[in-house]
Design an enzyme around this catalytic site. Structure first.
Site: not given
Length: 181
Positions: A137-141
């Protein structure tokens, strides 16, 4: 939060500035993934098919051969509004795109009726810091309205966020970029 009873962990070597990732798996999928620290007192994963799938998919993503990790997620370590925000991010923000904390708050629908300026965005920031399945779940985005924003793990965490956003083409590579081109 109910923790799955049959959780085991494995370590995946990565080119990330943080080093290896630690991944906890269950029969349903990946329940936890982190850049820093060990998942605690969990038994090591001995299921060769899970080990191969997790290491292969994460390795391919970090090498630029995949645009999503594409592993099943066990959502049991997030509940309620946190899970709703994470699912919104997972479903609606693709590779190479970003969303601000405030935009994610609004899109998730979780913060309807919140009137204090910035509260929803700050809360989403805290939710991203507590994302149990980082990378999948790409929290870096998720970024700040005025720049990169934060990322768990202090300076190393910010370096991981920059590395991942560079991999996805959001940021231009710097002269010291060590990822795939």
């Amino acid at each position: 939060m109910s923790q799955p009873t049959t959780m085991s962990w494995l370590t995946v070597e990565t080119p990330l500035p943080s080093g290896p990732m630690h991944i906890a798996v269950t029969p349903r999928g990946v329940a936890a993934a982190g850049y820093l620290g060990h998942p605690g007192e969990l038994p090591p994963c001995t299921d060769r098919s899970k080990i191969d799938a997790v290491t292969g998919r994460i390795g391919d993503y970090l090498a630029g051969r995949r645009q999503e990790v594409g592993l099943p997620i066990d959502w049991s370590l997030s509940t309620g509004p946190h899970r709703a925000v994470l699912r919104t991010l997972w479903q609606e923000v693709p590779f190479g795109r970003t969303i601000t904390y405030g935009e994610l708050a609004a899109r998730s629908g979780v913060f309807e009726g919140v009137t204090e300026p910035g509260l929803a965005a700050r809360t989403v920031g805290q939710m991203m810091a507590a994302n149990p399945v980082a990378l999948l779940v790409p929290c870096h985005r998720v970024v700040a309205a005025d720049g990169l924003g934060g990322f768990g793990g202090g300076r190393v965490g910010i370096d991981v966020k920059r590395w991942l956003l560079t991999l996805e083409g959001v940021l231009e590579p710097t002269l010291d970029w060590d990822g795939p081109l």
